[in-house]
Design a protein around this motif. Sequence first.
Motif, short mmCIF file in Angstrom:
data_model
loop_
_atom_site.label_atom_id
_atom_site.label_comp_id
_atom_site.label_asym_id
_atom_site.label_seq_id
_atom_site.Cartn_x
_atom_site.Cartn_y
_atom_site.Cartn_z
N TYR A 1 -24.76 110.08 -32.51
CA TYR A 1 -24.24 109.73 -33.84
C TYR A 1 -24.84 108.42 -34.34
CZ TYR A 1 -20.93 108.21 -37.41
OH TYR A 1 -20.36 107.75 -38.56
N LEU A 2 -24.91 107.42 -33.46
CA LEU A 2 -25.46 106.12 -33.86
C LEU A 2 -26.94 106.22 -34.21
CD1 LEU A 2 -23.74 103.79 -31.22
CD2 LEU A 2 -23.22 103.94 -33.66
N SER B 1 -27.28 109.08 -37.36
CA SER B 1 -26.45 108.96 -38.57
C SER B 1 -26.33 107.52 -39.04
CB SER B 1 -25.05 109.54 -38.32
OG SER B 1 -25.11 110.94 -38.14
N VAL B 2 -25.83 106.66 -38.15
CA VAL B 2 -25.59 105.27 -38.55
C VAL B 2 -26.90 104.51 -38.79
CG1 VAL B 2 -24.56 103.06 -37.87
CG2 VAL B 2 -23.38 105.21 -37.34
N TYR B 3 -27.82 104.61 -37.83
CA TYR B 3 -29.10 103.89 -37.98
C TYR B 3 -29.88 104.33 -39.22
CZ TYR B 3 -33.89 102.43 -37.15
OH TYR B 3 -35.15 101.91 -37.31
N PHE C 1 -28.74 105.53 -42.01
CA PHE C 1 -28.05 105.05 -43.22
C PHE C 1 -28.28 103.56 -43.42
CE2 PHE C 1 -24.38 103.11 -45.30
CZ PHE C 1 -24.45 103.76 -46.52
N LEU C 2 -28.18 102.78 -42.34
CA LEU C 2 -28.42 101.34 -42.45
C LEU C 2 -29.86 101.06 -42.85
CD1 LEU C 2 -26.42 100.03 -39.34
CD2 LEU C 2 -25.73 99.97 -41.75
#
Length: 297
Positions: A24-25, A28-30, A32-33
Motif C-alpha cells: 500500500y505504501l 498508493s501513498v508514495y 500520491f506524494l
Amino acid sequence: MVRIKLLRRELSYGMLIMPALVFYLVFSVYPFLSMFYYSVTDYSISKMTHLNYVGFKNYVSMFNNDMLVAGFKNSLIYALIMTVFQTALGLVLAIFLDRKLFSRNVLRSVFFLPAVFSPLIIGFLWNYLMSTSDFGLINKGLTALGLAKINFLGDADLALYSVVLTQLWQWTGWAMVIFLANLQSIPKDLYEAADIDGASAWKQFWKVTLPLMQPSVNVVAVTAMIGGLKVFDIILALTDGGPGNATQTIMTAYMKTSFNEGFYSKGAASGVVFFFVVMLITTVMMRVLGKWGNRIQ
C-alpha cells in the motif's frame, strides 16, 4: 507475563499485515506524494531534471484550461446521472426478478451479461450500433422507418448522454445482482406480517423492503459515483473526448494534458484536485445516505 503474551500476539499480527502495508505504501501513498510534489514544480517533457518550485501556479492555470474545466463538469454530470439511474433501474429490475417467474434465471443472466465484458469491448460494440454510416444498426432502423439519422456520438448535445446510455446498459445488471442478494436475505415473515396488517404492496416496499435494502443501496450508489467520476475507458473507445470537449472527463483530460501535451506538472495538479474532489463527494454522499437510512428505519 500477560503483557508479554499480548505484545507477542500484536507483533505476530503486525508481521502478517506487513506485506499488505508495504504494498500500500509503495504503490498508493508514495505515488500520491510524488504526484503532489510534481504538481508544485515545472516538471514537463522539456524539463525533466533540475525542477523549480512554482507554488500553486499549476493549480491556478488548471482552471484556465478549457479541456480540464470541461472534464470536471462532464465527469460530475456523468457520475450524477449514472448514480441515480443505475441505482433506480437496478432496484426495479431486482424487485421484478425476485418474483417467481418461469424465466427469471435466464433474465437475470441476460441482464448481468454485459457487466462481464470490458468497457472497451462495449465501447466498440456501441460505436458500431450508433454509427451514422451505412452499417450503423440503430440509424439503419430509423431510416427504414422514414426517420432522419441521429448523430449520437458526433452531436455535442447528445454525445455525453449517449455514452451514459451505453454504461447504464452495461452496469445496471451488476447493480441488480447486488440488490437481489440483499432482497433474498430479507425474512419472508416480515411480508407475511405486513399482509396480515393489511399493508399494500407499495406500502410494503416503502416500510419493509427499502429500509432493509439500505446497505446495498449505499454500496451501489457510492461505487457508481466513484466509477462515474473516474470514467476513462468507455470514453476512449467511443468518442476520445469529442466532439470538441463535449465528452471530455477528468481522466481523459488528465491523460491528454500529461502524456499527449507533456505538461506533467499540470496533469499532476489536476490529479491532486481530482483526488480531493472524489474524497469530498464520497464523504458527503456517505453522510447523506447514512442520514437517509436512519430516517427510513
